[in-house]
Write an enzyme that holds these catalytic residues in place. Structure first.
Site, PDB file in Angstrom:
ATOM      1  CE  LYS A  25      -3.608  -2.451   2.295  1.00  0.00           C
ATOM      2  NZ  LYS A  25      -4.761  -2.596   3.618  1.00  0.00           N
ATOM      3  CE1 TYR A  83      -8.835  -2.998   0.591  1.00  0.00           C
ATOM      4  CE2 TYR A  83      -8.455  -0.841  -0.363  1.00  0.00           C
ATOM      5  CZ  TYR A  83      -8.249  -2.001   0.088  1.00  0.00           C
ATOM      6  OH  TYR A  83      -6.702  -2.220   0.657  1.00  0.00           O
ATOM      7  CB  THR A  87      -6.928  -7.033   9.371  1.00  0.00           C
ATOM      8  OG1 THR A  87      -7.253  -8.117   8.413  1.00  0.00           O
ATOM      9  CG2 THR A  87      -7.398  -6.052   8.440  1.00  0.00           C
ATOM     10  CG  ASN A 105      -3.289  -3.226   6.861  1.00  0.00           C
ATOM     11  OD1 ASN A 105      -3.413  -2.794   5.615  1.00  0.00           O
ATOM     12  ND2 ASN A 105      -4.729  -4.307   7.125  1.00  0.00           N
ATOM     13  CG  HIS A 112      -5.441  -6.210  -0.447  1.00  0.00           C
ATOM     14  ND1 HIS A 112      -6.374  -6.100   0.431  1.00  0.00           N
ATOM     15  CD2 HIS A 112      -5.411  -7.284  -1.411  1.00  0.00           C
ATOM     16  CE1 HIS A 112      -7.464  -7.265  -0.071  1.00  0.00           C
ATOM     17  NE2 HIS A 112      -6.736  -7.581  -1.304  1.00  0.00           N
ATOM     18  CD  GLU A 171      -8.277  -9.097  -3.749  1.00  0.00           C
ATOM     19  OE1 GLU A 171      -9.406  -8.724  -2.763  1.00  0.00           O
ATOM     20  OE2 GLU A 171      -7.599  -9.692  -3.544  1.00  0.00           O
TER      21      GLU A 171
HETATM   22  P1  CMP Z   1      -7.040  -5.013   3.488  1.00  0.00           P
HETATM   23  O1  CMP Z   1      -6.352  -6.295   3.653  1.00  0.00           O
HETATM   24  O2  CMP Z   1      -6.535  -4.285   2.392  1.00  0.00           O
HETATM   25  O3  CMP Z   1      -8.755  -5.256   3.307  1.00  0.00           O
HETATM   26  C1  CMP Z   1      -9.573  -4.334   3.728  1.00  0.00           C
HETATM   27  C2  CMP Z   1      -8.880  -3.121   4.548  1.00  0.00           C
HETATM   28  O4  CMP Z   1      -9.662  -2.296   5.120  1.00  0.00           O
HETATM   29  C3  CMP Z   1      -7.946  -3.856   5.592  1.00  0.00           C
HETATM   30  O5  CMP Z   1      -6.791  -4.268   4.853  1.00  0.00           O
HETATM   31  C4  CMP Z   1      -7.707  -2.637   6.193  1.00  0.00           C
HETATM   32  O6  CMP Z   1      -6.779  -1.846   5.771  1.00  0.00           O
HETATM   33  C5  CMP Z   1      -8.960  -1.829   6.058  1.00  0.00           C
HETATM   34  N1  CMP Z   1      -9.630  -1.866   7.327  1.00  0.00           N
HETATM   35  C6  CMP Z   1     -10.201  -2.941   7.871  1.00  0.00           C
HETATM   36  N2  CMP Z   1     -11.161  -2.640   9.076  1.00  0.00           N
HETATM   37  C7  CMP Z   1     -10.765  -1.278   9.223  1.00  0.00           C
HETATM   38  C8  CMP Z   1     -11.228  -0.393  10.455  1.00  0.00           C
HETATM   39  N3  CMP Z   1     -12.028  -0.808  11.266  1.00  0.00           N
HETATM   40  N4  CMP Z   1     -10.753   0.878  10.307  1.00  0.00           N
HETATM   41  C9  CMP Z   1     -10.022   1.318   9.029  1.00  0.00           C
HETATM   42  N5  CMP Z   1      -9.729   0.502   8.095  1.00  0.00           N
HETATM   43  C10 CMP Z   1     -10.075  -0.880   8.388  1.00  0.00           C
END
Ligand code: CMP
Length: 149
Positions: A11, A51, A93, A114, A117, A128
């Site tokens: 990311k 998303y 996550t 984070n 992905h 994806e």
């Molecule tokens: P990702 O694996 O990219 O898939 C969905 C993304 O949503 C996840 O990683 C996080 O970056 C984001 N995400 C999931 N839960 C939350 C949350 N409670 N607050 C903010 N971002 C979130």
């Protein structure tokens, strides 16, 4: 176990922090073949499709704004049991819950940022990979390592 493909994306922020090599190295050492890789900036429409499942969530707008805010590195990774294995080396996550030794446990601080992905199911991986790559951009190769890995 079956050879699978999964989708991974570093990311925004990973390039700026200059940790691309370290993260790719972890994947290579764990036996993943990088069969497609692309440095790109995600258009907003594509971010919303990627998303899609979070469209109704409170963090959707901020998540999509963040993911388009800088270049990302999109990849297709291949090995046996690729989807579950990549999720395991990424960690939970929420980085607060991610074990040390996982990518998020070692490098990430917030859930939204984070850093990586990884597809969560065969259906997500197919969707994806198809969203980010054309079939002719994927290059599987024989690495001759079956004996050593
Ligand atoms: P990702 O694996 O990219 O898939 C969905 C993304 O949503 C996840 O990683 C996080 O970056 C984001 N995400 C999931 N839960 C939350 C949350 N409670 N607050 C903010 N971002 C979130």
């Amino acid at each position: 176990m079956a050879v699978e493909r999964t989708f991974a994306m570093f990311k925004p922020g990973v390039l700026q922090r200059r940790i691309v090599g370290e993260l790719i190295s972890r994947m290579e050492k764990k036996g993943f073949n990088i069969v497609a890789i692309k440095l790109m900036r995600i258009p907003m429409e594509m971010a919303k499709i990627h998303y899609e499942e979070h469209r109704e969530k409170s963090f959707f707008e901020s998540l999509t704004n963040y993911i388009v805010s800088g270049p990302v590195i999109a990849m297709v990774l291949q090995r046996e049991n690729a989807i579950a294995t990549l999720r395991k080396i990424c960690g939970a996550t929420n980085p607060e819950n991610a074990e040390m030794g996982t990518i998020r446990g070692d490098y990430a601080v917030s859930t939204e940022r984070n850093i990586i992905h990884a597809s969560d199911s065969p259906e997500s991986a197919k969707r994806e990979i198809g969203l980010f790559f054309k079939e002719e951009e994927i290059f599987p190769f024989e690495d001759g390592n079956e004996h050593w890995l």
